[in-house]
Design an enzyme around this catalytic site. Structure first.
Site, PDB file in Angstrom:
ATOM      1  N   GLY A 131       0.489  -0.569   0.320  1.00 47.26           N
ATOM      2  CA  GLY A 131       0.163   0.165  -0.136  1.00 47.26           C
ATOM      3  C   GLY A 131       0.433   1.303  -0.501  1.00 47.26           C
ATOM      4  N   CYS A 132       0.312   2.373  -0.365  1.00 42.42           N
ATOM      5  CA  CYS A 132       1.018   3.512  -0.839  1.00 42.42           C
ATOM      6  C   CYS A 132       1.549   4.348   0.427  1.00 42.42           C
ATOM      7  CB  CYS A 132       0.493   4.548  -1.038  1.00 42.42           C
ATOM      8  SG  CYS A 132      -2.094   4.610  -0.541  1.00 42.42           S
ATOM      9  N   PHE A 133       0.589   4.358   1.627  1.00 46.71           N
ATOM     10  CA  PHE A 133       1.027   5.038   2.864  1.00 46.71           C
ATOM     11  C   PHE A 133       1.898   4.211   4.154  1.00 46.71           C
ATOM     12  CE2 PHE A 133      -2.547   8.061   4.001  1.00 46.71           C
ATOM     13  CZ  PHE A 133      -1.867   8.352   4.669  1.00 46.71           C
ATOM     14  N   ALA A 134       1.514   2.478   3.466  1.00 52.55           N
ATOM     15  CA  ALA A 134       2.468   1.205   4.034  1.00 52.55           C
ATOM     16  C   ALA A 134       3.934   1.386   3.576  1.00 52.55           C
ATOM     17  CB  ALA A 134       1.820   0.431   3.836  1.00 52.55           C
TER      18      ALA A 134
END
Length: 322
Positions: A131-134
């Site tokens: 994921g992007c935030f991850a």
């Protein structure tokens, strides 16, 4: 030059569009077809007009599973498992899933964060794109985990552009809501925390510290900015040295001793990291483009690694300075 026959499933959205922009110019990719139920029969350039002159492809709702070397899955979260049950691809076909469906490695896919799992990615045919935030949070904190510096709760704040919510409109993605505005969502329970904790447990066995994450909706289109901090007794120079050593073989992740800005990473596959030490806290700033290093760019990076290509192939992108 070797060309790999490739398909994109779910190519009408933001991540699918970014994949198209990257793959139509990728020297080792032959796009066999691009799939979209909603846009079937339409020219790709009708949906992605910026690709006019770059491709004559037409969207199809047909799924051909034979003869493909690689397939990217850009379907909505929760739909990928059912799709693969209906359309089983050959074992030799590389599958890169950009949804959340397989990021738990117990589901049989490898978690595709190249800075951590590069050697495993080279041997895998089933990859779950992070994921992007991850991605931004893990790259900001992974070197600290590797040295067991984190012994207390980590405080994290992150702000993302509106494209992070996907192309489908909702109340919080409308211009009138997003413009000149800021809001918090999913306080301390964002869905990306599960995959982050999975990785952190692999880097540091038994890691169980709290990750107190405050996500913000930003009033800009693309990019992610993360600020993380935790108590730290060492020196800033020591921290910088550890971080630079950790990422010395990572072609897209760079530690800057100068302050960084979001524009440095927008439209690139880079993650930039800057460290400071204030009031006994090690403060880590990490920035990425949510649609590239946080999604489609990282997927192509995984494509390159899994197919034995040079890691940066097709990803030498220019940032925006102004």
């Amino acid at each position: 030059m070797t060309k790999f026959k490739t398909a994109i499933i779910g190519a009408a959205g933001y991540t699918g569009g970014e994949l198209l922009r990257l793959l139509v110019h990728h020297p080792n990719c032959e796009l066999d077809y691009v799939h979209s139920n909603s846009q079937k029969g339409k020219k790709v350039t009708d949906t992605h007009p910026d690709l006019l002159g770059d491709t004559d492809l037409v969207f199809t709702d047909k799924v051909e599973t034979d003869q493909l070397d690689a397939v990217f899955l850009g379907l909505p979260h929760g739909e990928t498992k059912g799709f693969l049950e209906k359309y089983p691809f050959a074992d030799h076909t590389l599958i890169i899933d950009l949804s959340t469906d397989f990021r738990d490695e117990s589901q049989g896919f490898l978690y595709g964060l190249p800075e951590i799992n590069k050697e495993k990615i080279k041997k895998s045919k089933r990859i779950a794109n992070p994921g992007c935030f991850a991605t931004a949070i893990q790259l900001g904190l992974a070197p600290a985990l590797s040295t067991c510096w984190i012994k207390d709760a980590v405080h994290i704040s992150g702000i993302t552009g509106s494209t992070g919510a996907g192309k489908k409109l909702s109340e919080t993605t409308h211009f009138s809501e997003r413009n000149q505005n800021l809001s918090v969502y999913k306080l301390f329970n964002h869905q990306h925390l599960n995959e982050i904790k999975q990785t952190f447990g692999q880097i540091q066995a038994g890691f169980d510290q709290e990750l107190l994450f405050v996500p913000y909706r930003g009033n800009f289109s693309r990019g992610i900015w993360i600020t993380s901090y935790f108590p730290f007794s060492g020196s800033l120079e020591e921290a910088i040295d550890v971080y630079k050593t950790f990422y010395q073989d990572a072609p897209f992740t760079h530690v800057s001793e100068q302050e960084i800005t979001l524009k440095q990473v927008v439209n690139t596959n880079k993650c930039l990291i800057h460290l400071s030490k204030e009031q006994g806290q090690l403060v880590i700033y990490s920035a990425i483009d949510n649609l590239l290093k946080g999604a489609s760019g990282q997927a192509v990076q995984n494509f390159n690694l899994a197919l034995g290509l040079e890691e940066k192939t097709g990803l030498n992108l220019k940032s925006i300075a102004f």
